[in-house]
Design an enzyme around this catalytic site. Structure first.
Site, PDB file in Angstrom:
ATOM      1  N   THR B 169       0.804  -1.228   0.000  1.00 57.82           N
ATOM      2  CA  THR B 169       0.000   0.000   0.000  1.00 57.82           C
ATOM      3  C   THR B 169       0.833   1.272   0.000  1.00 57.82           C
ATOM      4  O   THR B 169       0.319   2.348  -0.291  1.00 57.82           O
ATOM      5  CB  THR B 169      -0.889   0.045   1.265  1.00 57.82           C
ATOM      6  N   GLY B 185       0.546  -7.146   5.496  1.00 55.85           N
ATOM      7  CA  GLY B 185      -0.043  -8.483   5.629  1.00 55.85           C
ATOM      8  C   GLY B 185       0.173  -9.135   6.989  1.00 55.85           C
ATOM      9  O   GLY B 185      -0.085 -10.325   7.146  1.00 55.85           O
ATOM     10  N   GLU B 187      -1.606  -9.035   9.373  1.00 60.40           N
ATOM     11  CA  GLU B 187      -2.906  -9.539   9.836  1.00 60.40           C
ATOM     12  C   GLU B 187      -3.217 -10.896   9.213  1.00 60.40           C
ATOM     13  O   GLU B 187      -4.251 -11.488   9.492  1.00 60.40           O
ATOM     14  CB  GLU B 187      -4.016  -8.543   9.480  1.00 60.40           C
ATOM     15  N   TRP B 235       4.498  -1.196   6.224  1.00 59.91           N
ATOM     16  CA  TRP B 235       3.472  -0.676   5.314  1.00 59.91           C
ATOM     17  C   TRP B 235       3.476   0.831   5.146  1.00 59.91           C
ATOM     18  O   TRP B 235       2.606   1.370   4.470  1.00 59.91           O
ATOM     19  CB  TRP B 235       2.096  -1.175   5.745  1.00 59.91           C
ATOM     20  N   ASN B 253       3.150  -4.426  13.558  1.00 58.11           N
ATOM     21  CA  ASN B 253       2.854  -5.262  14.725  1.00 58.11           C
ATOM     22  C   ASN B 253       3.210  -6.735  14.488  1.00 58.11           C
ATOM     23  O   ASN B 253       3.262  -7.179  13.357  1.00 58.11           O
ATOM     24  CB  ASN B 253       1.364  -5.164  15.058  1.00 58.11           C
ATOM     25  N   ASP B 296      -1.935  -4.230  18.468  1.00 52.29           N
ATOM     26  CA  ASP B 296      -1.786  -3.694  17.114  1.00 52.29           C
ATOM     27  C   ASP B 296      -1.191  -2.285  17.110  1.00 52.29           C
ATOM     28  O   ASP B 296      -1.461  -1.488  16.223  1.00 52.29           O
ATOM     29  CB  ASP B 296      -3.143  -3.709  16.377  1.00 52.29           C
ATOM     30  N   ASP B 298       1.458  -0.717  16.102  1.00 52.16           N
ATOM     31  CA  ASP B 298       2.672  -0.831  15.311  1.00 52.16           C
ATOM     32  C   ASP B 298       3.438   0.490  15.308  1.00 52.16           C
ATOM     33  O   ASP B 298       2.996   1.467  15.904  1.00 52.16           O
ATOM     34  CB  ASP B 298       2.359  -1.334  13.905  1.00 52.16           C
ATOM     35  N   TRP B 457      -8.219  10.824  10.626  1.00 51.30           N
ATOM     36  CA  TRP B 457      -7.286   9.997   9.846  1.00 51.30           C
ATOM     37  C   TRP B 457      -6.539  10.856   8.831  1.00 51.30           C
ATOM     38  O   TRP B 457      -6.157  10.359   7.774  1.00 51.30           O
ATOM     39  CB  TRP B 457      -8.037   8.892   9.105  1.00 51.30           C
TER      40      TRP B 457
END
Lengths: 261, 529
Positions: B169, B185, B187, B235, B253, B296, B298, B457
């Site tokens: 991404t 990825g 997750e 990412w 993470n 999570d 990260d 965001w």
């Protein structure tokens, strides 16, 4: 012989679904983190209907329950969920397991008279804020299908102590305008710079925050507590509300093209 | 005569535009009219010495042009601007070149997904080097395009597709002759890495595994073979110090996200900042913000490079507002921990010790019945870019004030399927909110903050006009006075803003760009025609 056949049937059903204790445990974990907030930790209901009665509002097959989870229930607060196939199967298995023995018991009698309950509803002016079908006000929550959408315990609490759980869509806000006027309503929308309300006259009230004195987020429900009802009156009212299982869109007129004539 | 000279200048300018050398990238901040890297330069300061739009006239800022991509999906790109041309990526494998003055399209690129692959996903932007643009794709390819035409030059798969387990991404970063990228990825049970590819050929030059194998240094921080699916995505784009020849990259993470029992240990280099030699991919040092993370949190947030007067002495530092709610200052030559201060509500660490390791509170682990913890899964801040204004000496960033209930359960690994170890859920009865925060990086203290109704965001940009540009979750694009936090201008774009603003000049006129929905919005002051 008969017993053996039943045992075999149960065994085969279980095998067909391939449920294991681990599957049910996985289903439980998914339920607790996604469903319990509205349906209760063990499916006893709350904001959402009870799921441990052995009857489901939108059909009782595995497929029916899956469809509701995946598609949500339009017009209600039940959202759609995206689960992996296996996760969904485990969740449905767990939801079904919640009924257990209770599924065999006839739904609990409320011990109230719905006809008297309706009179109590009218006498107390509930329709000045609530709507059933095409009657009443859109200021408060629509009650057309309240009996289907909420557990009786939740409705009881909402009548006698409405502030115990205020749905986000019905949060109360009071705006003090520059000239000192207090405007109270249900919050439709709010952002950093503006707020939009619906007042008790069912009108939109819209404000820019830098043009008002203050925006107050009410911590109590805008609905008064009906805690002076006699126990039997309350039972009757609840019995009436439990009968309300209508379609929220039933009043809408839909005309269809009849083709070339 | 005058006209001929002007045409010649434009010609030379356009030649330059197609030749963004490494030297130009190093000195990106001296080209204030351009935006040459994802971060605007290698340090990620995201401040521009442009003052046409300032605190006195920003109230007149208006939409100058809009470009509609028509693509569904979160629009998270930050465009590049090179001598009047804007290059941007969209979701779902699309990319565009636009006339930065009019918004008219110059070319469009659509990534060809092989049949059967997931063909949707977010993208955050391009890197440019020479006359080539580099982007990654939702099916984990690195792609080189001709900046003049948008035509494909080379394409290299970073990792096997594996049912969508690997994805990408981020905007790549170009250093010397290399294009450096990361992978997503964690997750889905991947083992993360940072890759460098030869910009000319697309051949991989080196790979740095963010999760060491058993026999490598740090391998003993993983239980059993958990390292093989240990996560550690990369990412978000790294930053780079050309003098120190060091690349700084925030690592994601560990996996499974919310279930730590199968991966006991600190789980290096997840939730860490790694300092890497960009020529070889060798690790110089690392600093782990959150050892053995189970929330999570990260470390993909921007590692911004600043030269500060630290306790009276010039010091090269790297700063990061981390998802775990602490603001960190590290020496970027050595990785030494200099400071860490909480900047948002948190109830997981009592404090950081002298080396920056968190001292944990009780009952902060996810549990089968749920544990309420702040910050929430999305963190107290996230990938949206911060900025630093050398005039005010303040660090500006978006804060998310939101708590979650964290659940856990042992996950089963199936390729391409989520490998989370359960989920989290917002604490619905607790309203979330957001802040635009101005923080002094020397002390970690808040100078001012501006409250948003919802947790944002969108990132920030600062300019010499004394302004901070920012966006929020309700669709507002806003300008603030950098010194005080006073809101001076706003427009509702009608969709949450999930990227960070940029500013540039074309023909001497200053523009500000930010995207929302599927539209690129570019703003300018009214022009007297």
């Amino acid at each position: 012989m008969k017993l053996a056949r039943i045992a075999m049937l149960i065994c085969c059903t279980a095998a067909a679904r391939g449920q294991t204790e681990q599957d049910l445990a996985d289903g439980k974990a998914t339920f607790r983190s996604n469903c319990a907030f509205c349906h209760g930790l063990v499916g006893g209901g709350g904001r959402g209907p009870a799921l441990n009665l052995g009857r489901f509002l939108h059909g009782s097959t595995d497929q029916d329950i899956q469809s509701v989870i995946q598609g949500g229930v339009p017009g209600t607060t039940m959202p759609s969920f995206e689960f992996e196939k296996e996760e969904l199967a485990n969740l449905v298995a767990y939801v079904r397991s919640l009924s257990g023995e209770r599924s065999k018991v006839k739904a609990r009698q409320l011990g109230g008279d719905p006809i008297t309950g309706r009179k109590i509803y009218e006498q107390n002016g509930c329709s000045t804020c609530h709507r059933i079908g095409s009657e009443g006000s859109v200021f408060g929550p629509d009650l057309t299908r309240i009996g289907a959408g909420r557990s009786t315990e939740y409705i009881r609490e909402s009548v006698v102590n409405p502030s115990s759980d205020i749905p986000e869509d019905y949060a109360g806000v009071t705006v003090i305008t520059e000239d000192g006027k207090h405007v109270t309503g249900v919050r439709i929308n709010e952002d950093t710079f503006s707020v939009q309300l619906r007042d008790s006259s069912q009108n939109f009230q819209m404000f820019q925050k830098d043009e008002v004195q203050q925006v107050i987020h009410e911590t109590k429900s805008l609905m008064p507590a009906y805690n002076s009802l006699a126990p039997q009156e309350l039972q009757d009212l609840l019995a009436y509300l439990d009968t309300l299982r209508g379609d929220l869109n039933a009043g809408a007129e839909v005309k269809k093209e009849k083709g070339i004539r | 005569m005058k006209r001929a000279a002007w045409s010649w200048l434009i010609f030379v300018f356009s030649l330059r535009g197609q030749n963004v050398t490494y030297d130009r990238l190093i000195h990106a901040l001296s080209e204030q009219q351009n935006w040459l890297t994802y971060w605007g330069d290698y340090s990620a300061i995201r401040h521009r010495d442009l003052r046409q739009i300032d605190t006195s006239n920003v109230k007149d800022l208006r939409v100058d042009w809009i470009y509609q991509t028509g693509q569904a999906g979160s629009f998270e790109t930050i465009p590049l601007v090179v001598d009047g041309v804007m290059y941007l990526t969209g979701p779902n494998g699309y990319a565009y070149a636009l006339d930065a003055r009019s918004g008219r399209q110059l070319w469009l690129y659509k990534h060809a997904f092989p049949p059967g692959r997931k063909a949707d996903g977010v993208n955050r932007g391009f890197a440019i080097l020479g006359d080539r643009l580099f982007m990654v794709t939702p099916d984990a390819n690195v792609v080189a395009l001709d900046a003049r035409t948008g035509r494909l030059i080379w394409q290299t798969e970073m990792a096997p597709y594996n049912n969508g387990q690997y994805t990408a991404t981020l905007a790549p970063i170009a250093i010397k002759d290399k294009v450096i990228v990361g992978i997503s990825g964690a997750e889905f049970g991947i083992r993360g890495f940072i890759d460098a590819y030869d910009a000319a050929t697309g051949t991989r030059d080196w790979r740095f595994w963010t999760v060491p194998s058993k026999d490598e240094p740090g391998g003993d921080t993983w239980l059993g073979d958990s390292w093989t699916r240990g996560g550690g995505s990369t990412w978000m784009t790294g930053t780079y110090d050309p003098q120190l020849n060091t690349l700084y990259w925030g690592v994601g993470n560990p996996g499974p996200d919310l279930y730590g029992d199968t991966r006991k240990g600190d789980n290096l280099y997840t939730c860490s900042l790694v300092a890497i030699d960009p020529d070889t991919g060798k690790l110089k040092w690392h600093f782990q913000f959150t050892p053995h993370d189970t929330h999570d949190w990260d470390a993909a947030e921007t590692p911004m490079l600043l030269d500060l007067k630290w306790k009276g002495h010039d010091r090269k530092v790297v700063v990061q507002a981390n998802r775990n709610a602490f603001f960190y200052v590290l020496d970027r030559e050595t990785g030494e921990f200099l400071m860490g201060k909480p900047f948002a509500r948190q109830n997981w660490a009592t404090e950081l010790d002298a080396k920056g390791r968190p001292i944990l509170m009780n009952n902060q682990e996810p549990s089968p019945d749920g544990t309420r913890l702040c910050p929430g899964l999305a963190g107290a801040t996230n990938w949206m870019a911060p900025s630093y204004d050398p005039d005010t000496k303040l660090f500006y960033f978006a804060v998310r004030e939101q708590c979650d209930i964290y659940y856990t359960s042992p996950p089963v690994y199936i390729q391409g399927r989520p490998y989370w170890g359960s989920v989290s859920r917002g604490v619905t009865e607790e309203p979330e909110w957001g802040l635009l925060k101005a923080l002094d990086p020397l002390t970690g203290e808040t100078k001012w903050d501006f409250r948003y109704f919802h947790a944002p965001w969108a990132g920030t940009l600062s300019t010499a006009g004394g302004l901070i540009f920012a966006g929020d979750q309700d669709g507002y694009f806003m300008a603030f006075e950098a010194k005080t936090g006073k809101n001076l201008w706003r427009i509702n774009t009608g969709n949450p803003v999930v990227n960070s603003p940029i500013t540039y000049l074309v023909k001497g006129r200053q523009y500000v760009t930010m995207s929302s929905g599927s539209a690129v919005f570019t703003f300018a002051l009214p022009e007297s025609r």
